[in-house]
Design an enzyme around this catalytic site. Sequence first.
Site, PDB file in Angstrom:
ATOM      1  N   ASP A   1       0.829  -1.216   0.000  1.00  0.00           N
ATOM      2  CA  ASP A   1       0.000   0.000   0.000  1.00  0.00           C
ATOM      3  C   ASP A   1       0.857   1.257   0.000  1.00  0.00           C
ATOM      4  O   ASP A   1       2.036   1.231   0.338  1.00  0.00           O
ATOM      5  CB  ASP A   1      -0.948   0.023   1.213  1.00  0.00           C
ATOM      6  CG  ASP A   1      -0.212   0.119   2.547  1.00  0.00           C
ATOM      7  OD1 ASP A   1       0.775  -0.613   2.725  1.00  0.00           O
ATOM      8  OD2 ASP A   1      -0.623   0.935   3.401  1.00  0.00           O
TER       9      ASP A   1
ATOM     10  N   GLU B   1       0.099  -1.110   5.658  1.00  0.00           N
ATOM     11  CA  GLU B   1       1.184  -0.702   6.559  1.00  0.00           C
ATOM     12  C   GLU B   1       1.047   0.764   6.924  1.00  0.00           C
ATOM     13  O   GLU B   1       1.270   1.163   8.058  1.00  0.00           O
ATOM     14  CB  GLU B   1       2.553  -0.936   5.895  1.00  0.00           C
ATOM     15  CG  GLU B   1       3.744  -0.742   6.822  1.00  0.00           C
ATOM     16  CD  GLU B   1       4.303   0.676   6.872  1.00  0.00           C
ATOM     17  OE1 GLU B   1       5.183   0.925   7.704  1.00  0.00           O
ATOM     18  OE2 GLU B   1       3.862   1.555   6.096  1.00  0.00           O
TER      19      GLU B   1
HETATM   20 ZN   LIG Z   1       6.887   2.237   4.037  1.00  0.00          ZN
END
Ligand SMILES: [Zn+2]
Length: 423
Positions: free
Chosen positions: A90, A185
Amino acid sequence: MSAPFTPPAESVVDRFLRYVRIDTQSQEDQTTTPSTAKQWTLAKLLVEELKQLGVSDVRLSDYCMVYATIPANAPGGASLPVIGFIAHVDTSPAVSGAGVSPVVHRNYRGGDIVLPEDPTQVITVAQHPVLNDLIGDDIITTDGTTLLGSDDKSGVATIMTMIDVLRQNPHIEHGTIAVGFTADEEIGVGIDKFDVKAFGADFAYTVDGGTLGEVSDETWSARMATVTFHGKSAHPGTAKGVMVNSIYALADYVSRMPKDMLPETTEGRVGFVHPYSGVADVQESSIRILLRDFELTGLDAKERLLRDLASATEQAFGGVTVTVDVKENYKNMREVLKDHPQLMENAFEAARRAGLEPFTTPIRGGTDGSKLTFRGLPCPNIFTGGHEFHSKLEFNSRRGLEKTTETLVHLVQIFAERGEGAR
Ligand SMILES: [Zn+2]
């Protein structure tokens, strides 16, 4: 890729340019993992490409986590530690990742770089002196309208290219390698859905850092305090002698924050307290405060300070009670990693073999590794060559991607050379 490797079937730059064009932006405050359906697009592509690279053990979880295992080829490989590499698919919610159009500035000759689709976006030498080290390199930027997504498609592309290189070079001996590509993340929650046991590694590295050569085994220890001020509401027309307005207590409390202990006044190894959002209301006001320090003793001291200031405010405002509620976010991974010094030593040696000068600086933030480390998977962070994450000025370079890939290839070799002792 320099000798002694046969180059990968696809260059790391071509692979990177392909991945950054895929929009994988994550989104805060969602109830599902992944937070956005578009992260599946890259995860599914990676599953297919891993299979094309001859990796037979590839799994895609319900939470958009890709797991793969590459068997050992070194003699006695079963006794070697299993080394993992992790990158996230992401990109940050802070800047749009839709329609990323990467620009390759070939054979950079120095000077400021103006991004073509928005001339107000300029990567200046004054603000980015690292550009001086990139003369002659091919610099990869956006067109100025989106982020690049080098964070962390550089990590994804270099891990994939490492696998490609190992396939082209069967003489390179290594133990079992575990690969993990994670979702969400950037919003800090995806890693909670990462299955450490299924991943199956003894140790791992997140490939999610910056400047070439920088390896990190230290993050903040982090807590968050919610300080609540309880007053007494009344109709303002008949409030005399009755109303206790908690907003004044909140204002008093915030004004007591030590000015030399804030994000805007600290750097390096110095921690901070950071009031960052709150609610003001007569009956009840509250403020949320981040506490950050590299040392647990320092963090404890900051928590004590917030409680002492609460008592002081309480005394100054008769009728207001103040409560302080503190939660732990994550801990400095060095508390664990100090017992596994070979992880930093081997990463440093790998960087040296790639012709880089390794160094370490503590991360004024957290990584997925800080959580994984305390879940039983010790996990330092390795550079990717990228800069200016989460912005339209984000960039990496051909050398950045190639040297990171080369370092990963050296690293798996070093663990095999050092044998069981590397455990
Ligand atoms: Zn990163």
